[in-house]
Design a protein around this motif. Sequence first.
Motif, PDB file in Angstrom:
ATOM      1  N   THR A 599     -84.529  49.839 -53.673  1.00  0.00           N
ATOM      2  CA  THR A 599     -84.785  51.128 -53.008  1.00  0.00           C
ATOM      3  C   THR A 599     -86.220  51.189 -52.511  1.00  0.00           C
ATOM      4  N   GLY A 602     -86.280  49.189 -49.471  1.00  0.00           N
ATOM      5  CA  GLY A 602     -85.682  49.947 -48.377  1.00  0.00           C
ATOM      6  C   GLY A 602     -86.608  51.015 -47.849  1.00  0.00           C
ATOM      7  N   GLY A 696     -75.756  45.320 -50.506  1.00  0.00           N
ATOM      8  CA  GLY A 696     -75.133  46.248 -49.575  1.00  0.00           C
ATOM      9  C   GLY A 696     -76.087  47.342 -49.141  1.00  0.00           C
ATOM     10  N   TYR A 697     -76.898  47.838 -50.086  1.00  0.00           N
ATOM     11  CA  TYR A 697     -77.904  48.849 -49.744  1.00  0.00           C
ATOM     12  C   TYR A 697     -78.909  48.272 -48.744  1.00  0.00           C
ATOM     13  N   GLY A 699     -78.342  45.944 -46.653  1.00  0.00           N
ATOM     14  CA  GLY A 699     -77.656  45.841 -45.368  1.00  0.00           C
ATOM     15  C   GLY A 699     -77.637  47.163 -44.630  1.00  0.00           C
ATOM     16  N   ASN A 700     -77.438  48.275 -45.366  1.00  0.00           N
ATOM     17  CA  ASN A 700     -77.438  49.597 -44.727  1.00  0.00           C
ATOM     18  C   ASN A 700     -78.807  49.919 -44.140  1.00  0.00           C
ATOM     19  N   VAL A 701     -79.858  49.569 -44.880  1.00  0.00           N
ATOM     20  CA  VAL A 701     -81.223  49.830 -44.393  1.00  0.00           C
ATOM     21  C   VAL A 701     -81.497  49.027 -43.122  1.00  0.00           C
ATOM     22  N   GLU A 703     -79.343  47.870 -41.065  1.00  0.00           N
ATOM     23  CA  GLU A 703     -78.513  48.386 -39.982  1.00  0.00           C
ATOM     24  C   GLU A 703     -79.167  49.599 -39.340  1.00  0.00           C
ATOM     25  N   ASP A 704     -79.792  50.455 -40.174  1.00  0.00           N
ATOM     26  CA  ASP A 704     -80.512  51.611 -39.634  1.00  0.00           C
ATOM     27  C   ASP A 704     -81.684  51.169 -38.759  1.00  0.00           C
ATOM     28  N   CYS A 708     -79.160  43.383 -39.043  1.00  0.00           N
ATOM     29  CA  CYS A 708     -78.073  43.232 -40.002  1.00  0.00           C
ATOM     30  C   CYS A 708     -78.397  42.132 -40.996  1.00  0.00           C
TER      31      CYS A 708
END
Length: 750
Positions: A599, A602, A696-697, A699-701, A703-704, A708
């Motif tokens: 986190t 991220g 996965g977290y 990856g989400n960051v 992606e934002d 990727c």
Amino acid sequence: MFTDKMDVAAFSDENFNPKDWINKALKTSDPTQTKEQAASSLVLKLQLMISKLNTALEDQCQQVVQSIPRIVVEAEQLQQEAAFLKDKLISVKADVESVEQETEQNMRALIQMDRVKERISETSKALQEADNWSILDSQAEEGLLKKDYTLVGEKIAGMQISLRLLHHAQDYQERVDHLESLRNRLEATLSPNLVKAFSNNDREGAKTIVNIFRGMERDKQLTKYYSKCVKARVAQRWTEIVNTPETDVVDWLAMLYRDLLNQAKENKEWCEQIFSDDNPDKITCSVVTGCLTGLDPSLDFCLEAGGKLQPSLLPYLSNLIQKTNDFLSELEPYLSSCTEKECRDLGKAVYGPYRPFVSKYREIEAQTLIKEMESWTSGGKDTIEEIHSLSSSVAKLVQLFTTGATRCNQITKGTAFPAFAGAVRDCMDKHLDRYRKVMRRLEKRKGIADDDWSVLQNCLSAVQITGDLLNQFEELDMKLAMMFLEATRSYLGSDTATNKPLAQYHNFLLNPEKIKELETMYSKVSGKSGGSTTPILKDSLDILKQASADLQKTSFNIMFHPIETQLDKVSELATQQGPGISLEANLPEFSFSPQEYITQTGEYLMTLPQHLEPFMSAADNTNITTGLARALRDGNIPGSKEAVRGGGESAADCSAPVDFLLGCVAVSTCGKYMEQLNGVQGISNNSARQLGIDIGYLGNVLEDLGHCLSGDLASASTLLKIEQQQFKTEALNHPISIATLVKKIRAIQN
């Protein structure tokens, strides 16, 4: 009447074609007639013509038959006359042979008498000339005693003529030696007067003595006497010039050139009156060349001594070379008929004193450039001030090097461009030390990059400045290439190089090794060596690109340091038994939440674009964007190749370099995570699922941020979260290496 209208001449043509003739005749027929009527009319005309021809042929044959008897009679008469002529020729030949036999003895006697007559005549002339030689010799001796040198010259000229007629005399060699002795005595007597006339510019006196020298065939030495006298006069004048109070080398050179130009003008007038048979241009060229190389003290010594007194050597050389160029330009009209070798010898004498300076031009120019560059900066500045100073130095550097190139052309006519390029490289290396110091200063502070974002921003600002410098240097290189080719075309260009012997500056100013270096540069810059052209500032561009690449690596290390610090915890946290993870029961996915390390990673990644905003593409910072993009093009930031292959924007073409940097960060983050996974093994299912949730977290960051996960890390996340009984089937959809890695991490046996 009809035949007059037909083309009768066509029938005698070797290439006569009846069809063509008929078609042409029909086309020119009366248009009121039909083709049948025209053809009938044409046939009638031809028949009439044939009839007339037959009649004319019969008449001619009749005339020939009637004239044959007369021709036969005339031929018989001609045959008889030829036989009679043959008999006459035989008779004449016999008479001639008879006369030759009767007069042979008489002809021999006549020939012998004629030879005797010629010998008597030659002997008489020889006796007369021998008597004349004695008279002339006696008169020459009297003339020497009376100091009537004009009379002596005339008598010696007469003795020379007599000597040519006495070449068969037994004492011929003695007479030759005696005549040579008289010449030497007269030359020795007149030489002081000749030198005095030449030295005092007494044209009338010189003209009289020159005529005497020509009369006794000693005129080949006259121009040598004249040249020596002029050189002595110029040398004396040079001594006066260098001893003139309150003057320097520049003044000395100006006065010397003025005297030499006046001398060239006098030479032309002198030769028109005195040496009319000699080429005045060649004499002028020889005199000026000899004067310049025979000065004491020499010009080399004077220029070097004067240079040591100058605060700045290049302006001093520029002033001197301008006077030299003007002098040679004004002297050139007096050298129009000189040979190429004579002009080159003169050019070497004129420009020779500058060769020591040109041989050290790199050091001289580098000192001047560095001194000017150092005047822009002062020590004790902090990082921000130094970066602002570096930014303002870009335009100054370009202007500095442009001025230096112009100065190089003016002083060396382009011959020292290889040395100038080396001086630019030395100066650039000195300038880049400032970037290196900034880089070391910022690198020491990379541990606080996530607390003090100015560290990263300063790094990227320095990188952007190197990009600006690269852009402007490439434009400058094109400009310098044009200047170089234009300056050297007159002596290196194949079409015009041999037409201007006084413009062969490379031969005047350079040694053979430097000439070869210059020709190599010309071939590379002009593209004549084959392939693409080579930049003049290639070495400078190379070290600039290397410094920019080092700065980029430092900037990326600072940017990536907080991420690297957090991801170093992956292998340690994966083996710890945190709350809930030690349970053997399978927990639902919502029971897991990203751990603190990921986190924080991220949060840092999400904050990164905000702090890179000054470097994003916008109307008010296009220059920053362009400079940063240019720098990134030649850099080698970790992850740059993978970012481009993964669909990211190329650094060479990117309009938003921040996106490119974020792509590199994304690739490096994924790579770092994969590196950490290699150190994990034998963890529980829930710990593996936790890793999958963390990935996965991430990856989400990413992606934002518009990027990727890497394919390998995405596969690893999937395989980490899946149930063991499904692992084997799912593993078939992923790379074998990743499946093997995850199998080791989860300690799956089969």
